[in-house]
Design an enzyme around this catalytic site. Sequence first.
Site: not given
Ligand code: 3HC
Length: 282
Positions: A118, A139, A151, A190
């Site tokens: 990233s 990414h 990306e 990001n």
């Molecule tokens: N790994 C895989 N799947 C996951 C997970 C994980 N760590 N955490 C949750 N899930 C899945 C669940 O199994 C569930 O799947 P389903 O719909 O098929 O049953 C689904 O996600 C929804 O989970 P929950 O109902 O338990 O919980 P939420 O509705 O709160 O969703 C979340 C959890 C998907 C993590 C949601 O909160 C979310 O989208 N958060 C934002 C994530 C985000 O912004 N990511 C980008 C970060 S930036 C990045 O990655 C850049 C890099 O450079 C660091």
Amino acid sequence: MTRLAVIGAGSMGAQIAQQAALAGVDVWLHDTSAEQLEKARSSNRGHLMRRVEKGRLDAVAAEKALSGVRETTDLLEAVSRADFVIEAVFEDMQVKRSVFAALDQAAPPDAVLASNSSTMGISKLAGATSRPELCVNMHFFNPVLVMDLVEVVRGPQTSDETAERAMSVAREIGRTPVLINKEIDGFIVNRILYAATQEAYRLLDAGVASFEDIDVAVEKGLNWPMGPFRLGDFTGLDVTFKARSHMYESTGEERFRPSPQLEAKVRAGKFGRKTKEGWYRY
Ligand code: 3HC
């Protein structure tokens, strides 16, 4: 059909491989640690079984996708037949450069070498190989099994064919790619995420509101699934801090300077969910 190899079985690499297998792609997952491969397998099983329990995935399809990820600690076994390799090892330049140099030796000469970094544009890694035109950034977002975006970022030497190939591999594994034509720190997502979360940190540092209330405001007012502090805990505050420090050092722009409160959390070893405490306790 792509013959894919994913290098590094941390949370990103493990889920990239699993997503590919779910989409029916032939995939090897490599890590130098057998224990890490075991962790990846067990974590992927947990995620797929949750889908089965919720009736979102057929049990037979889940088992097929789980066994579709073939694991190995032998780099040659992972990549000797690959035509596309995605590196997802620890975010450290020297580590990544040595992995790219090893891949250049072990993978077929026409295989594409992609990095999930990233923070490191592919030009920083491609020089460790004899095939810079076949190197590209790809990414993914955390958690890969949920987040639809990839990306694809071209470096100055990436060929048109390599960029197109990366776009098509992203689609083949069921993800939506966007193409970034110029190497730029932070790519698209990001940069936008940092701009928003830096403002959240500034509000906190200035005592305008608590981190909990800033999260609630962003979750309810902008419909983000997680506010900036909850998301920091989820991604890892060490990762967030490192990425911000990198942006600050590489651009010299004051707007990217990491917040003192974020730095204090990291110095105290409070990295978020993985250490059971960050902004919140778990
Ligand atoms: N790994 C895989 N799947 C996951 C997970 C994980 N760590 N955490 C949750 N899930 C899945 C669940 O199994 C569930 O799947 P389903 O719909 O098929 O049953 C689904 O996600 C929804 O989970 P929950 O109902 O338990 O919980 P939420 O509705 O709160 O969703 C979340 C959890 C998907 C993590 C949601 O909160 C979310 O989208 N958060 C934002 C994530 C985000 O912004 N990511 C980008 C970060 S930036 C990045 O990655 C850049 C890099 O450079 C660091």
